[in-house]
Design a protein around this motif. Structure first.
Motif, PDB file in Angstrom:
ATOM      1  N   MET A   1      -6.936   1.950   0.904  1.00  0.00           N
ATOM      2  CA  MET A   1      -7.572   0.653   1.108  1.00  0.00           C
ATOM      3  C   MET A   1      -8.579   0.693   2.241  1.00  0.00           C
ATOM      4  O   MET A   1      -8.340   1.313   3.283  1.00  0.00           O
ATOM      5  CB  MET A   1      -6.506  -0.414   1.407  1.00  0.00           C
TER       6      MET A   1
ATOM      7  N   TYR B   1      -9.939  -2.038   4.663  1.00  0.00           N
ATOM      8  CA  TYR B   1      -9.588  -3.387   5.109  1.00  0.00           C
ATOM      9  C   TYR B   1     -10.667  -3.860   6.076  1.00  0.00           C
ATOM     10  O   TYR B   1     -10.834  -3.296   7.168  1.00  0.00           O
ATOM     11  CB  TYR B   1      -8.222  -3.358   5.792  1.00  0.00           C
TER      12      TYR B   1
ATOM     13  N   THR C   1       0.838  -1.206   0.000  1.00  0.00           N
ATOM     14  CA  THR C   1       0.000   0.000   0.000  1.00  0.00           C
ATOM     15  C   THR C   1       0.872   1.255   0.000  1.00  0.00           C
ATOM     16  O   THR C   1       0.513   2.271  -0.605  1.00  0.00           O
ATOM     17  CB  THR C   1      -0.952   0.024   1.204  1.00  0.00           C
TER      18      THR C   1
END
Length: 353
Positions: free
Chosen positions: A220, A222, A213
């Motif tokens: 992102m 998650y 990342t």
């Protein structure tokens, strides 16, 4: 819920996703004759989130809290019942078919189950070529080999012609990560990407995600039920309960100073690898509840050890502490209740005793 002034790359504004209950013919006739109807399942029920560039946000909660439904809605698999999803400030509900194709290139997904996300008839080469074919992009062998090296499948020449049955669970998930990153997306949606792997493999995959990342400057979301994994990858954690975000804070802050009783219970449930460590376990009565018949007010109140009369009212999501980076939806942190015990707080405020 970001606190900086940059425009979020992905934003959710009061997003809801409700599902009607499926019924058989006899039930449908009965409902028609007697004018009855079932309440919908409110899987996601008023979620506000902001994801800025190069941020990794965790969405944490028990099974059934709505986190996977939220991710599927972000992917476009579900249309939101209400609310808005914006990509770089543009509502995706207004996107054309061509816009959606571009969006699907810019937002990629890493799925939970590495054992069923690869076509068993494809080689690794064919798996990595498929996104290029979908988006009509030329590629070459060197690019595929470089990506395999990036996800630590080395030497890549030994892996590129293998099929799904010739890979371990961790290797399959590395291929899934490679497939998600090979088009250089701007956002990755990771749906419990390590939950089906053994502990040692989990650690290596989480370390890889954290490194990539940063390397690829990708944002992102998650999603996980396991709060112990978020410190590996997440800058910020959003705790979800029965369709709503109830606490949001930088990862270190939420792990060391959780505010909401539910978050505190999640923290106390994290295993400590020391058989001689003594700790106080938090016990929660009851079950998470039914997304079809939700309680009024605070959705955690029937399990909360700090329950008060005022919990029959829905708590506002308020900023807390220095810098306003910590946000929590709990009456314990309303200005009029801070400093008073639960016994002193009534439905209308602080009682005089």
């Amino acid at each position: 819920m970001t606190t900086d002034d940059t425009e979020p790359i992905l934003e959710l504004r009061d997003v809801e996703k409700h599902f009607d209950q499926s019924t058989n013919i006899a039930e449908t006739v009965r409902q028609t004759l007697f004018g009855e109807s079932q309440e919908p399942v409110r899987a996601v029920d008023g979620v506000d989130l902001e994801l800025s560039e190069n941020q990794v946000h965790g969405i944490i909660g028990e099974s059934g809290c709505g986190k996977s439904t939220l991710l599927l809605t972000l992917m476009g698999e579900h249309d939101p019942t209400s609310g808005e999803i914006l990509f770089k400030g543009q509502p995706i509900a207004e996107f054309t078919k061509a816009d959606w194709k571009q969006l699907r290139r810019k937002i990629q997904v890493i799925f939970q189950d590495p054992f069923n996300t690869m076509n068993p008839h494809f080689t690794v080469r064919e798996t990595l070529k498929e996104p290029f074919k979908i988006h009509d992009i030329e590629t070459d062998e060197g690019e595929l080999l470089d990506m395999l090296e990036t996800v630590r499948l080395t030497p890549p020449e030994e892996y590129i012609d293998r099929r799904e049955s010739q890979l371990s669970g961790g290797e399959k998930q590395r291929v899934s990560i490679a497939r998600a990153l090979i088009l250089e997306p701007e956002v990755v949606l990771a749906d419990e990407p390590v939950s089906m792997l053994d502990v040692s493999t989990q650690a290596s995959i989480l370390k890889l995600l954290s490194e990539l990342t940063e390397e690829y400057d990708v944002s992102m979301f998650y999603v996980s039920h396991d709060l112990s994994t978020v410190s590996y990858v997440c800058d910020r954690v959003n705790v979800m309960y029965l369709g709503r975000i109830i606490e949001s804070a930088p990862t270190r802050k939420i792990l060391t100073d959780p505010k909401h009783p539910y978050t505190q219970a999640l923290i106390n449930a994290i295993p400590i690898p020391d058989p001689f460590h003594k700790r106080t376990w938090t016990e929660l009565d009851g079950t998470p509840g039914d997304a079809q018949n939700l309680p009024t007010g605070c959705r955690f109140k029937d399990r909360c050890p700090e329950r008060m009369d005022v919990c029959d009212q829905q708590p506002a999501f308020k900023r807390h502490g220095e810098g306003n980076s910590h946000q929590v939806a709990c009456h314990l942190y309303d200005k009029q209740t801070v400093g008073h015990s639960p016994a002193e707080i009534t439905e209308t405020g602080v009682s005089e005793q």
